[in-house]
Each structure stands twice: as structure tokens, then as C-alpha cells.
Design a protein around this motif. Structure first.
Motif, short mmCIF file in Angstrom:
data_model
loop_
_atom_site.label_atom_id
_atom_site.label_comp_id
_atom_site.label_asym_id
_atom_site.label_seq_id
_atom_site.Cartn_x
_atom_site.Cartn_y
_atom_site.Cartn_z
N ASN A 70 33.75 47.55 36.45
CA ASN A 70 34.66 47.60 37.59
C ASN A 70 35.15 46.21 37.97
O ASN A 70 35.52 45.95 39.11
N THR A 71 35.14 45.30 37.01
CA THR A 71 35.50 43.91 37.27
C THR A 71 37.02 43.72 37.21
O THR A 71 37.75 44.53 36.67
N ASN A 72 37.44 42.58 37.78
CA ASN A 72 38.83 42.16 37.76
C ASN A 72 38.88 40.78 37.12
O ASN A 72 38.10 39.90 37.49
N PHE A 73 39.79 40.58 36.18
CA PHE A 73 39.80 39.29 35.48
C PHE A 73 40.11 38.11 36.40
O PHE A 73 39.80 36.97 36.08
N LEU A 74 40.70 38.39 37.57
CA LEU A 74 40.93 37.31 38.54
C LEU A 74 39.60 36.80 39.11
O LEU A 74 39.44 35.59 39.35
N ASP A 75 38.67 37.70 39.33
CA ASP A 75 37.34 37.30 39.79
C ASP A 75 36.59 36.58 38.67
O ASP A 75 35.88 35.60 38.92
N THR A 76 36.74 37.08 37.45
CA THR A 76 36.11 36.42 36.31
C THR A 76 36.60 34.98 36.20
O THR A 76 35.83 34.06 35.91
#
Length: 245
Positions: A70-76
Motif C-alpha cells: 500500500n506504499t506510494n513512491f513519493l513516500d519511498t
């Protein structure tokens, strides 16, 4: 005997099962330990897609499709930026991002570091003209992987008649023509080989120049034919190849 770590070396990538912010540093430090390095020169997000963390690199559901996180690449990306601040990596970038994903990243509020490069599949059958122009206008370099293509529908790109004609004209190998093609587009090119003679040959591309006609003929070979499609991930919300570029 104690092993002395090398200071820094080359490029490495963050795999999709480590996109959760709390796992990014773990992945990086594991890589540094495995390579016996103090830092990486360049660290890339391998794909914009996060997968379910766990022991499997590509976790699959009962239908044989990838299980997303459920991740977002912006957070990554925020966790990637932390690696730079901590000194574990010198530069950060992305790989396999389409122009919409890259634009979203560049417009991210509070962005601390812009991606230095976008590493993408690129060769005359997939010349990526639009994506390259998009990246260059935003001061993001482009790195071409699979620049020599491969076997496509039973036909090897290196056997293409246009490419072989141009190689004969310049007295160079088809591979050298394909590498020079990218260099003249201001694209970083990373051909892959384990054969010493071919590795040496791949460096011998600075003593000639393709003509404007050569470049036009090579660009005209475009078929938007992608080799690295990663079909098991087509169900992912961040699958990058649902749009043209």
C-alpha cells in the motif's frame, strides 16, 4: 585479515519489496554490507511499484499476479532523500518511471533532491523520443538499458538491415552503432556484456560520428516495442507502461 571497505562504487537499485519508508534504509545498508562499501555513488528506485514485503522478491497471488504493497513512491522517495543526507548514497534517481510519475515526483511538495536520472529501456525499436525530451527539459538525465535490444519476434536487433548498413558504412560493429546512437542523443548508455573483447569494443565509440541521416534512419526504426514489460505486475496501480510514455 581485516577487510578494508572500498569507499564508494557504481549504481545499485532499491527493490520493490522495500518501498515502505522504514525498509529503505535496511535495503541500502544490506547492499553496502554485501558489497563491502561505505556508500553508493547512485541509488535508484528500480520500479515505481511497491510489492508486499517478505521473503519473496516477487510475491504472487492465486492468479499469478504480483501482490502490491500500500506504499506510494513519493513516500519511498522521502526515505531515499534521507539516505543522501545520512551519507549512505551520493545521488538518487529512478528507473522505469513514465512521464506522469516523474512529473508527480518533481512536483512533490517539500522535495529535497531531484532525481538525477531516469533509467529506461531504450533502443531503436523503442527510441523513447518523447520521454527523453520530457526528462531533458526538466534537467533529469536519461540512462538507456538494453541499448542493444535483443531477440525480438525471432529477429535480433543487431541483424536489422538498416543498422548493418550503417555499421558497414562506418566500419563499426552494429553494437557500436547502437551505443553511438544513444551518445549523440545525450543519453547515458549502459550496454551489458561479460565478454572482455566485447566490453573493449563497446568503449571504442568515440572515434566516429553518425551523420544526421544515420540518426534519422535509426529513429525511423521505432516500433514502440518494449522488451522489459514485467507482465506479472500489470495489475499494479503504479504499473508504468499503461500509457505511451
Amino acid at each position: 585479515m581485516q577487510t578494508i571497505p572500498i569507499v564508494g562504487l557504481g549504481t545499485w537499485k532499491l527493490w520493490c519489496t522495500y518501498h515502505k519508508k522504514s525498509l529503505v534504509r535496511t535495503a541500502c545498508t544490506n547492499t553496502l554490507k554485501a558489497l563491502n562499501l561505505k556508500y553508493l555513488d547512485l541509488y535508484l528506485i528500480h520500479w515505481p511499484m511497491g510489492f508486499k514485503p517478505g521473503e519473496k522478491d516477487v510475491p504472487l497471488d492465486c492468479n499469478g499476479m504480483v501482490i502490491p504493497s500500500n506504499t506510494n513512491f513519493l513516500d519511498t522517495w522521502e526515505a531515499m532523500e534521507d539516505l543522501v543526507i545520512e551519507g549512505l548514497v551520493k545521488h538518487i534517481g529512478v528507473s522505469n518511471f513514465n512521464h506522469e510519475q516523474l512529473e508527480k515526483l518533481l512536483n512533490k511538495p517539500g522535495l529535497r533532491f531531484c532525481p538525477i536520472t531516469n533509467q529506461i529501456e531504450c533502443h531503436p525499436y523503442l527510441n523513447q523520443k518523447n520521454l527523453i525530451e520530457f526528462c531533458h527539459k526538466r534537467n533529469v538525465s536519461v540512462t538507456a538499458y538494453r541499448p542493444l535490444g535483443g531477440s525480438i519476434d525471432g529477429v535480433d536487433l543487431l541483424d536489422d538491415l538498416v543498422i548493418r548498413k550503417i555499421s558497414k558504412k562506418h566500419g563499426k560493429s552494429p553494437a557500436q552503432i547502437l551505443i553511438r546512437f544513444q551518445i549523440q542523443r545525450n543519453v547515458i548508455v549502459i550496454p551489458k556484456s561479460v565478454t572482455p573483447s566485447r566490453i573493449r569494443e563497446n568503449f571504442q565509440v568515440f572515434d566516429f560520428e553518425l551523420t544526421e541521416k544515420d540518426m534519422e534512419e535509426l529513429l525511423s526504426l521505432n516500433k514502440n516495442l518494449r522488451l522489459a514489460t514485467f507482465p506479472l505486475t500489470e495489475n499494479h496501480k503504479d504499473y508504468p507502461f499503461h500509457i505511451e510514455y
